[in-house]
Design an enzyme around this catalytic site. Structure first.
Site, PDB file in Angstrom:
ATOM      1  N   ASP A 146       0.977  -1.244  -0.060  1.00  0.00           N
ATOM      2  CA  ASP A 146      -0.137   0.222   0.063  1.00  0.00           C
ATOM      3  C   ASP A 146       0.955   1.273  -0.008  1.00  0.00           C
ATOM      4  O   ASP A 146       1.656   1.365   0.896  1.00  0.00           O
ATOM      5  CB  ASP A 146      -0.913  -0.040   1.397  1.00  0.00           C
ATOM      6  CG  ASP A 146      -2.063   1.052   1.194  1.00  0.00           C
ATOM      7  OD1 ASP A 146      -2.038   1.818   0.240  1.00  0.00           O
ATOM      8  OD2 ASP A 146      -3.038   1.009   2.083  1.00  0.00           O
ATOM      9  N   ASP A 219     -10.535   4.247  -1.748  1.00  0.00           N
ATOM     10  CA  ASP A 219     -11.074   3.368  -0.887  1.00  0.00           C
ATOM     11  C   ASP A 219     -12.712   3.214  -0.882  1.00  0.00           C
ATOM     12  O   ASP A 219     -13.333   4.103  -1.223  1.00  0.00           O
ATOM     13  CB  ASP A 219     -10.826   3.617   0.674  1.00  0.00           C
ATOM     14  CG  ASP A 219      -9.489   3.276   0.879  1.00  0.00           C
ATOM     15  OD1 ASP A 219      -8.377   3.124   0.079  1.00  0.00           O
ATOM     16  OD2 ASP A 219      -9.071   3.009   2.257  1.00  0.00           O
TER      17      ASP A 219
END
Ligand code: GAL
Length: 394
Positions: A146, A219
């Site tokens: 990430d 997200d």
């Protein structure tokens, strides 16, 4: 002599090549469960072990959900040798991996190319090979990597190379390649999942850094608005997906409780048409029969996992309606008739337009009913925020 030599060097090269290729790690979109959407930064070893137990008892494993992935916040501190230790909530990562494997499941974890993860824990910057080796020793099968604090490294590259418009992109791709190479060097097949929110079109360079999947957006959250904004924005990306390389519109929210049943069916239908990785993110101890029927619908999963490995795409869109198709094996096509409006709507597909000039057999995935042979235009009455998901065959 030359011919013998070149045959020999070919044989050496083949022998030296790892015993797995990208498409063998993820020939179909990866399926599993990830701790983030429900447990976030509170996740513990006990939570993950009980998730593994419930993957078996709920039937999720047998439905195809194989990976059990610990997301951010497992990390502790590095010691003087640079070895990263897990924090007190994860006393024994190798033991956790062994436990997950003993259930017939696979073990995933999480790190960042930056110095810090998004939760402020230790990232892998400067320790890529060391971390990859440790993951392999723990029996890790999946790494989500990430971007997080690597944004700072991107900004720094831009500041240092003011004449190079690609400096930030290139430094990021190099960082992702570094970990991809480190994973390959371990000799263990570890699925490599990029998470950098779709910045700089990872579908174009993801396979080159050794990844099998890459996030295409920021997200998701457990709301209909966010879910459809992500899902329907995937139009046009189908050509970049295939066996061993998957676009990832983020994890599933099905079962987390803030969408209606029709909205969760839309979520699942859209994700399977997109050939998206299916990573459930719910509390498995509280799965209702409806959650189970959505996440474990055999036909929906079969659309996602179809061996042809083609991502679907948009056929038609109006203000409220969306029609998407996904080519399937044996000349079949999956069709999603989506109604994004606040009321019931009729949504249609012209069977000739999708390749069935002489009519076709229709199967309704959510009602699990064969609708018989139809010709010309098929119309479904679809509830608000709902979907009709069909498998069409000759
Ligand atoms: C975000 C990522 C989420 C989750 C979170 C953990 O950047 O997109 O899926 O991993 O970080 O901190």
């Amino acid at each position: 002599m030359m011919r013998h030599l070149s045959a020999l060097s070919c044989a050496i090269l083949l022998a030296a090549a790892p015993a797995f290729g990208q498409s063998q790690i993820a020939p179909t979109p990866p399926m599993g469960w990830n701790s983030w959407n429900h447990f976030a930064e509170h996740v513990t070893d006990a939570d993950v072990r009980s998730a593994a137990d419930m993957m078996v008892s709920t039937g999720m494993r047998d439905a195809g959900y194989i990976y059990v992935n610990v997301d951010d916040t497992w990390q502790g501190k590095r010691d003087a040798q640079g070895v990263l230790h897990p924090n007190e909530r994860f006393p024994d990562m190798k033991g956790l991996g062994d436990y997950i494997h003993s259930k017939g499941l696979k073990f995933g974890i999480y790190s960042s190319p930056g110095a810090k993860t998004c939760g402020g824990y230790e990232g892998s910057l400067g320790h890529e090979a060391q971390d990859a080796k440790m993951y392999a020793e723990w029996g890790v099968d999946f790494l989500k990597y990430d971007l997080c604090s690597f944004w700072d490294n991107r900004h720094q590259a831009t500041a240092e190379h003011t004449n190079d418009p690609n400096a930030a992109r290139d430094v990021m791709i190099a960082a992702y390649k570094k970990m991809g190479d480190a994973l390959k060097a371990t000799g263990r097949p570890i699925l490599y999942s990029l998470c950098q929110y779709g910045v700089d079109q990872p579908w174009k360079w993801g396979p080159g850094v050794g990844a099998q999947m890459w996030r295409t957006t920021d997200d998701i959250d457990d709301t209909y608005g966010r879910m459809i904004a992500i899902g329907f924005s995937q139009a046009g990306l189908s050509k970049y997906a295939g066996p061993g390389r998957w676009n990832d519109p983020d994890m599933l929210e099905v079962g987390n409780g803030k969408m209606t049943t029709d909205e969760y069916k839309t979520h699942m239908s859209l994700w399977v048409i997109l050939a998206a990785p299916l990573l459930a993110g719910n509390d498995l101890s509280k799965m209702t029969d409806i959650d189970k029927s959505i996440l474990m619908n055999k036909d929906a999963i079969a659309i996602d996992q179809d061996p042809l490995g083609k991502q679907g795409d948009r056929l038609y869109q109006s203000a409220d309606l969306d029609v998407w198709t996904k080519p399937l094996s044996n000349g079949r096509v999956a069709v999603g008739l989506f109604n994004r409006s606040w009321g019931e709507r009729d949504v249609s597909v012209d069977l000739a337009e999708i390749g069935y000039n002489n009519g076709a057999n229709l199967h309704d995935v959510w009602s699990q009913k064969d609708l018989g042979r139809r010709s010309d235009v098929f119309t479904a009455t679809v509830p608000r925020h709902g979907v009709a998901l069909l498998i069409v065959s000759k």
